[in-house]
Design an enzyme around this catalytic site. Structure first.
Site, PDB file in Angstrom:
ATOM      1  N   ASP A  38       0.244  -8.006   8.715  1.00  0.00           N
ATOM      2  CA  ASP A  38      -0.765  -7.620   7.743  1.00  0.00           C
ATOM      3  C   ASP A  38      -0.480  -8.442   6.486  1.00  0.00           C
ATOM      4  OD1 ASP A  38      -2.605  -5.872   6.293  1.00  0.00           O
ATOM      5  OD2 ASP A  38      -0.800  -5.009   5.393  1.00  0.00           O
ATOM      6  N   ASP A 237       2.294  -2.084   6.595  1.00  0.00           N
ATOM      7  CA  ASP A 237       2.775  -0.979   5.754  1.00  0.00           C
ATOM      8  C   ASP A 237       1.958   0.287   5.955  1.00  0.00           C
ATOM      9  OD1 ASP A 237       0.431  -1.656   4.508  1.00  0.00           O
ATOM     10  OD2 ASP A 237       1.310  -1.999   2.541  1.00  0.00           O
ATOM     11  N   ASP A 241      -3.676  -0.060   8.409  1.00  0.00           N
ATOM     12  CA  ASP A 241      -3.305  -0.712   9.657  1.00  0.00           C
ATOM     13  C   ASP A 241      -2.552   0.187  10.647  1.00  0.00           C
ATOM     14  OD1 ASP A 241      -0.954  -0.761   8.266  1.00  0.00           O
ATOM     15  OD2 ASP A 241      -1.086  -2.883   7.764  1.00  0.00           O
TER      16      ASP A 241
END
Ligand code: ADP
Ligand code: MG
Length: 292
Positions: A38, A237, A241
């Site tokens: 990410d 984190d 996501d």
């Protein structure tokens, strides 16, 4: 594979701050082909700062910032924090908002002083029928510098372009380089626009950048990689996501992330250092060698 050897591997990980949920994760880690990161908060610090504000005629600089900050007071996005801090530093106080709405992957909207205000990306503006043609060159210039450019509209008219910049984590560069040295493909996945993402991807020498992905579509991207035969780890984190972390063959949650990330992750990096992704892969490879 002997369970005892796997347990030794798990124990070694724990000593290094790499919490591995079960020996089967080590077996999968050994077969990894692809690591997907990410962007925001994982490869970058996730603490963007306001850098540019360009009004486009319908209101002045401080008024534009006041409107944007008023909307962002209702949002928990890292981008909101950047706008609010930027306003605070200039002594601009947000004011009351009616009908506030956060649109994931797009931005925020609401009424301020009886005016309909929108703040977010190009997609948000286009969805509301706001003409964005005139700000193209400004946006592109900011994005080429790796900044995230957002648009403010007031009563259907474009009012300002506001850019923020996040900082690449210094250790991210080394993590990417080491993964490539291990023969692992490195991918960056983000909801940010393609030009900004490409600029950051280039700085990090990342093989492949997948941008403009809605939060709800991140898991689908992981599934497509798997269908193409890849064994995928997703590092994030948890802000947006968590479903992607759960879909990946191995979800790797960084310790500073959200609780949901930590619940979803097959591996948790306690030190929040992305270089520990490499350490974890090396550890699993070493463990599997002792077993074979
Ligand atoms: P990321 O993958 O970086 O977490 P998101 O999917 O949350 O990104 O958001 C994608 C894009 O949508 C952002 O780059 C921004 O342009 C816009 N956006 C999302 N939330 C906000 C917000 N609260 N304020 C302004 N823009 C936003
Ligand atoms: Mg995010």
């Amino acid at each position: 594979a002997t369970p005892a050897a796997l347990m030794v591997g798990v124990g070694r990980g724990a000593q290094a701050g790499i919490l591995i949920r079960g020996g089967e994760i080590l077996e999968k880690a050994e077969r990894l082909t692809t690591v997907v990161f990410d962007k925001t908060g994982t490869l970058t610090r996730g603490e963007p700062a306001l850098t540019d504000l360009k009004p486009c005629g319908h209101c002045d600089h401080d008024e534009a910032l006041r409107l944007a900050a008023s909307l962002e007071a209702g949002s928990e996005h890292p981008l909101a924090e950047a706008i609010l801090r930027g306003a605070r530093e200039r002594g601009i106080a947000p004011c009351a908002v009616k009908g506030f709405e956060a649109v994931p992957g797009h931005g925020v909207r609401g009424q301020v002083d009886g005016r309909k205000v929108l703040f977010g990306n190009r997609r948000l503006m286009e969805g509301a029928g706001v003409d964005v043609a005139t700000v193209g060159p400004d946006m592109e210039r900011f994005q080429a510098d790796g900044k995230t450019a957002m648009l403010l509209a007031c009563d259907g008219e474009l009012a300002a372009v506001i850019a923020v910049a996040d900082t690449i984590k210094p250790e991210a560069r080394e993590a990417v380089r080491s993964l490539r040295a291990e023969g692992v493909e490195v991918v960056m996945l983000t909801g940010d626009n393609a030009r900004t993402a490409a600029a950051i991807g280039r700085a990090l020498e990342i093989d492949r950048v997948i941008a403009d992905v809605l939060p709800s579509d991140k898991a689908r991207v992981i599934k497509e990689l798997q269908q193409a035969g890849k064994v995928v780890a997703m590092v994030g984190d948890g802000v947006n996501d968590a479903p992607a972390l759960a879909t990946a063959d191995i979800g790797i949650a960084i310790g500073s992330g959200s609780d949901v990330a930590k619940e979803t992750g097959g591996i948790i990096l306690v030190r929040s250092d992305v270089r520990d992704v490499v350490t974890g892969i090396r550890l699993s490879r070493a463990t599997m060698r002792t077993i074979k």
